[in-house]
Design an enzyme around this catalytic site. Structure first.
Site, short mmCIF file in Angstrom:
data_model
loop_
_atom_site.label_atom_id
_atom_site.label_comp_id
_atom_site.label_asym_id
_atom_site.label_seq_id
_atom_site.Cartn_x
_atom_site.Cartn_y
_atom_site.Cartn_z
N GLY A 1 -2.65 3.37 -3.79
CA GLY A 1 -3.41 4.29 -4.92
C GLY A 1 -4.73 4.65 -4.77
N ASN B 1 -3.65 2.05 6.77
CA ASN B 1 -2.40 2.61 6.00
C ASN B 1 -3.34 2.91 4.50
OD1 ASN B 1 -0.54 3.39 4.19
ND2 ASN B 1 0.40 1.10 4.00
N SER C 1 0.90 -1.24 -0.02
CA SER C 1 0.06 -0.13 0.03
C SER C 1 0.65 1.11 -0.19
CB SER C 1 -1.04 -0.16 1.09
OG SER C 1 -1.85 -1.09 1.18
N CYS D 1 -9.20 -2.37 2.95
CA CYS D 1 -8.72 -1.06 2.67
C CYS D 1 -9.04 -0.64 1.29
CB CYS D 1 -7.19 -1.16 2.96
SG CYS D 1 -6.13 0.11 2.79
N TYR E 1 -7.15 7.49 1.07
CA TYR E 1 -8.43 7.58 0.52
C TYR E 1 -9.50 6.97 1.35
CZ TYR E 1 -6.43 9.18 -3.90
OH TYR E 1 -5.58 9.88 -4.81
N HIS F 1 -7.05 -2.52 8.79
CA HIS F 1 -6.42 -3.80 8.57
C HIS F 1 -6.81 -4.83 9.87
CE1 HIS F 1 -4.23 -3.07 4.46
NE2 HIS F 1 -4.48 -1.76 5.46
N GLU G 1 -6.11 -7.82 9.76
CA GLU G 1 -4.91 -8.77 9.98
C GLU G 1 -3.95 -8.41 10.39
OE1 GLU G 1 -3.83 -6.48 6.85
OE2 GLU G 1 -5.60 -6.90 7.49
N GLN H 1 -12.90 0.13 -0.44
CA GLN H 1 -12.99 1.51 -1.18
C GLN H 1 -13.83 1.01 -2.35
OE1 GLN H 1 -9.37 3.25 -1.39
NE2 GLN H 1 -9.35 3.72 0.91
#
Length: 357
Positions: free
Chosen positions: A222, A289, A46, A247, A292, A332, A334, A251
């Protein structure tokens, strides 16, 4: 010590000392507040295309343990620290961060005021920057025009492969790799799932032909809106199989459902982000992390229901899609090397697969 320079998009220049690889790296300057999880963050896909400021004053004082890597190589453009540990001490340590970054061809700069840089980004937002060991000033127009592009294409595994749990597999999961952390697959394997990893550009028809019990949408780097093909495939998968997104996967699931995403001023990066479950009011400490976020207001009129919010700024941290037997999280669950509050999300996914459609 060899000198290194940090050129900021706003014209400011900082001088420090070089560590890691020599050379020049241009990227988006961001900061992470994590104290532990050094090798995990260094190898998190990421961070593709980004120069990362570590706000904790010293980096890697327990060294680099290669068993903790989240991907085969570091995807960072460069590393910015106040100080890095040259002689780490830990029984699991394989090497120093300096030697690791040299092997990964990642440039680093130490001895700069990371507190000032972090405050600057908090006040003004993320900006582009260059780390270089060269004496020549970089092209400032090119620096201002820099944008992270083709991030998913450059971090996704390009080959389909299977990962098997110990003992008999209870479920079969299709993991779509948008720049996946290894911990996602490990979390599924630990719950008795056979994991088939698919490249980011796999058609939905191929995934459905695999006779899987569920679909896992991975994290990745990104702007989620840069991936229209991936979003279209998620639309085709809605309601066909139970689905869980993390993540970037979270999105793009929202975009597939008809919602919108926004770019945050400076993002959430670190292992101490508080998120609130709107269903029971419980606050969890999470690892995050991302730059956006899903626009919570845009969920109106879609099948998505806001489930988690960030306690600090109120942004969307999770969405439920009951009609599709799907859910997603911005954080996250995990996170290896981070808080363990959120790992029950994988149990929830397993329970969803048990129930079926």
């Amino acid at each position: 010590m060899k000198k290194a320079y940090l050129y900021l998009e706003n014209g400011q220049v900082l001088e420090g000392k070089s560590f890691g690889a020599s050379g020049t790296a241009m990227g988006e300057l961001v900061f992470t507040t994590g104290i532990t999880g050094c090798v995990e963050s260094l190898t998190d896909p990421s961070y593709y295309g980004q120069l990362v400021i570590y706000t904790f004053p010293q980096l890697a004082n327990y060294g680099i343990c290669l068993a903790d890597k989240e991907s085969p190589k570091s995807q960072m453009g460069g590393v910015v620290v106040r100080e890095y540990c040259e002689e780490p001490s830990n029984f699991r340590c394989d090497e120093s961060v300096d030697s690791f970054l040299k092997a990964q061809n990642v440039v680093g700069i130490a001895g700069v005021d990371t507190r000032m840089l972090t405050q600057m980004i908090r006040d003004n937002g993320v900006m582009n920057a260059v780390i270089t060991t060269e004496e020549t000033k970089p092209d400032m127009e090119a620096l201002k025009a820099f944008k992270v592009v083709q991030s998913v294409e450059n971090t996704s595994d390009q080959h389909v492969h299977e990962l098997l749990p110990e003992g008999e597999a209870k479920f079969s999961v299709a993991l779509i790799d948008y720049g996946a952390k290894q911990s996602i697959a490990n979390s599924l394997l630990a719950r008795g799932c056979k994991v088939t990893v698919y490249p980011y550009n796999t058609p939905a028809e191929d995934i459905l032909a695999g006779n899987h019990d569920g679909v896992m949408l991975s994290n990745g780097p990104g702007d989620p809106a840069d991936n229209p093909f991936c979003i279209q495939q998620i639309q085709k998968l809605f309601g066909k199989l139970p689905m869980f997104g993390i993540c970037l996967g979270h999105q793009m699931m929202a975009l597939a459902a008809g919602a919108k995403t926004i770019k945050l001023k400076f993002g959430h990066r670190g292992a101490n982000q508080p998120v609130k479950d709107l269903e029971d009011g419980v606050v969890l400490i999470s690892t995050q992390n991302h730059g956006y976020a899903v626009d919570s207001d845009s969920l109106a009129g879609t099948e998505g229901k806001l489930r988690f919010v960030n306690v600090n700024d109120g942004t969307c941290e999770g969405v439920d899609y009951p009609a599709y037997h799907a859910f997603s999280l911005q954080f996250h669950p995990e996170a290896h090397g981070g808080p363990l509050d959120c790992q029950t999300a994988f149990d929830r996914f397993v329970d969803t697969m048990k129930e079926g459609l």
